[in-house]
Design an enzyme around this catalytic site. Structure first.
Site, PDB file in Angstrom:
ATOM      1  CE  LYS A  35      10.213  -5.359  -7.251  1.00 10.85           C
ATOM      2  NZ  LYS A  35       9.301  -4.053  -7.241  1.00 10.85           N
ATOM      3  NE  ARG A  88      -0.497  -3.982  -2.827  1.00  8.66           N
ATOM      4  CZ  ARG A  88      -0.323  -3.329  -3.908  1.00  8.66           C
ATOM      5  NH1 ARG A  88      -1.307  -2.646  -4.207  1.00  8.66           N
ATOM      6  NH2 ARG A  88       0.424  -2.425  -4.106  1.00  8.66           N
ATOM      7  CG  ASP A 115       6.235  -5.862  -8.570  1.00 13.04           C
ATOM      8  OD1 ASP A 115       7.454  -6.238  -7.210  1.00 13.04           O
ATOM      9  OD2 ASP A 115       7.065  -4.687  -9.198  1.00 13.04           O
TER      10      ASP A 115
END
Ligand code: BES
Ligand code: ZN
Ligand code: ZN
Length: 483
Positions: free
Chosen positions: A265, A339, A335
């Site tokens: 990020k 999930r 990233d």
């Protein structure tokens, strides 16, 4: 905060401040001193407007705080919760300790009492655990709720409101912990401690156990960190379960820090990724309340917890992992880790016998683009369960918005080399994330709550501090209680 219900006129309660909710265009039926404030235009009753009066004539309280309720015909329990929160936040900033609040008219109900107490306790929270001077120790110690009359159900409302808000604050404390102090191991320890205090069953699956079981999706995320992962499982079993055989599974994303992994990020704002375990914390908060409020449905909580880092063992873009379900996943972006860990937790929840699943996760930046910081995104394969969740949310004043999840979106999730990719294309990112989870929920009725936009307040609100909101705790508890 201590709470108490009294069936006496608020004028007779000695305390530091008596709180009255007063409305727009409402001048009559109020003490003379309040009418004067309207007439001098110092107060008009707009939502969350405040006016403080010292030594109010006719009151045993040292002060009278008016808080605006807006238009009386639109005033809901959600507004009452905010009004109580706004009043308490104002008073505590003035070092006021003992307060009383009047509930009359339409809100002298169990729901109203619960909402007022919730607002007060939530407003009293400050995320200052790591400041040497904890806000100068400013917090309200005691609230008395004054009601005109009413039965025992009001006491039950008081108790429920207190439990819900304390458990929501418990979640907020966890969310606010920085990632160096709250690793997956520490989070699992906090869950175990809470479970033993509350009489919940607790099992923590460690890395070896998860390897034996074949949780390749979860373990792939964890392998870039020196901190070992865990799968926290908590069990609540009612003494006499309601007929029907339903078994609720609550699943929460517990990423204690999300650096993005090798798909790293940007530095700007990365510090906020300590709140990537807000879904897991909400599930822990809900379980703490469920243990005390004893709904008739069995509830199992599953919190996969990992740190998403870039260590030399980190998974790479292009890696293919095999999930517990047997489906293979091509990790196109490290990233999109939430999930992956939820996939294995959802599969395991079904193996543990859950018949209905609700997950909460700070899953996508795309939900923040779609709904801002106002609504939780709701995705589901089952309208009946979705309506149950959304009805509970509406009653708790937690705003939720139904998002689409039709099969047309399946085209967005195609992998050339595995059963599924872990990301879709550029568009509809919150939907593709939910579509991915749907593959692992299978035929079990399931609702996914994307709380990336709502789990953290970037700015303080009149009724809530800046920082963790604790969203979804109350909705999940009400869902279980109302089953
Ligand atoms: N934890 C983030 C989502 C997030 C974003 C939470 C902003 C709170 C605020 C999640 O793991 C993530 O990074 N998602 C990616 C997915 C993308 C790579 C497909 C995102 O939303 O950018
Ligand atoms: Zn991420
Ligand atoms: Zn994340």
């Amino acid at each position: 905060m201590q709470t108490e219900l009294k069936r006496v006129p608020i004028e007779t309660i000695p305390c530091d401040a008596a709180i009255l909710v007063a409305f727009e265009d409402q001048k009559d039926r109020l003490p003379a001193i309040v009418q004067e404030l309207y007439e001098s235009k110092e107060f008009s009753g707009k939502p969350l407007e405040l006016a403080l009066v010292h030594r109010p004539a006719g009151f045993a309280a040292k002060r009278l705080l008016l808080v605006g309720g807006g238009k009386p015909d639109k005033f809901s329990t959600a507004d009452l919760r905010k009004a109580a929160g706004g009043a308490v936040r104002h008073l505590k900033s003035k070092s006021i300790k003992e307060v009383a609040v009047l509930l009359n008219g339409g809100v002298a109900t169990p729901e109203g009492v619960a909402a007022a107490v919730e607002g007060a306790i939530l407003g009293n929270f400050d995320p200052d655990a790591h400041k040497s001077e904890k806000n100068g120790n400013k917090s309200v110690d005691r609230i008395t709720v004054a009601v005109p009359g009413g039965g025992d159900a009001l006491e039950a409302g008081l108790r429920r409101g207190q439990i819900l808000a304390e458990c929501q604050n418990f979640a907020r404390e966890l969310i606010n912990e920085p990632s160096n102090r709250l690793t997956p191991t520490v989070l699992a320890g906090r869950a175990r401690q809470m479970a033993s205090e509350q009489g919940l069953g607790c099992e923590i699956l460690d890395q070896d156990r998860m390897q034996q079981l074949g949780m390749g999706a979860l373990l792939g995320v964890a392998q870039g960190s020196a901190e070992p992962p865990a799968l926290i499982v908590l069990r609540y079993r009612p003494e006499s379960p309601a007929p029907g055989g339903a078994h609720l599974g609550l699943v929460g994303k517990g990423v204690t820090f999300d650096s993005g992994g090798l798909s790293i990020k940007p530095a700007d704002g990365m510090e906020k990724m300590k709140y990537d375990m807000a879904g897991g914390a909400a599930v822990l908060g809900a379980m703490r309340a469920i243990a005390q409020l004893q709904p008739a449905i069995p509830v199992t909580a599953l919190i996969p917890t990992v740190e998403n880092m870039t260590g030399s063992r980190a998974q790479r873009p292009g890696d293919i992992v095999t999930s517990l379900s047997g489906k293979t996943i091509e990790v196109l972006n490290t990233d999109a880790e939430g999930r992956l860990i939820l996939a294995d937790a959802l599969t395991y929840a079904q193996r543990l016998g859950c018949t209905h699943l609700v997950d909460a996760a700070t899953l996508t930046g795309a939900i923040v683009v779609a709904l801002g910081h106002i609504n939780v995104g709701v995705f589901s394969s089952d309208d009946e369960l979705r309506l149950k969740v959304m009805t509970a949310a509406a009653a708790e004043g937690e705003k939720m918005w139904h998002m689409p999840l039709d099969d047309d979106y399946k085209d967005y999730l195609k992998s050339a080399f595995a059963d599924l990719p872990n990301i879709g294309g550029r568009w509809g990112g919150a939907v593709t994330a939910a579509m991915f989870l749907k593959e692992f929920a299978g035929k079990t009725p399931w609702v996914h709550l994307d709380i990336a936009g709502t789990a953290w307040l970037d700015e303080a609100k009149p009724h809530m501090a800046k920082g963790p909101s604790g969203v979804c705790v109350r909705t999940m508890v009400r869902l279980a209680l109302g089953w």
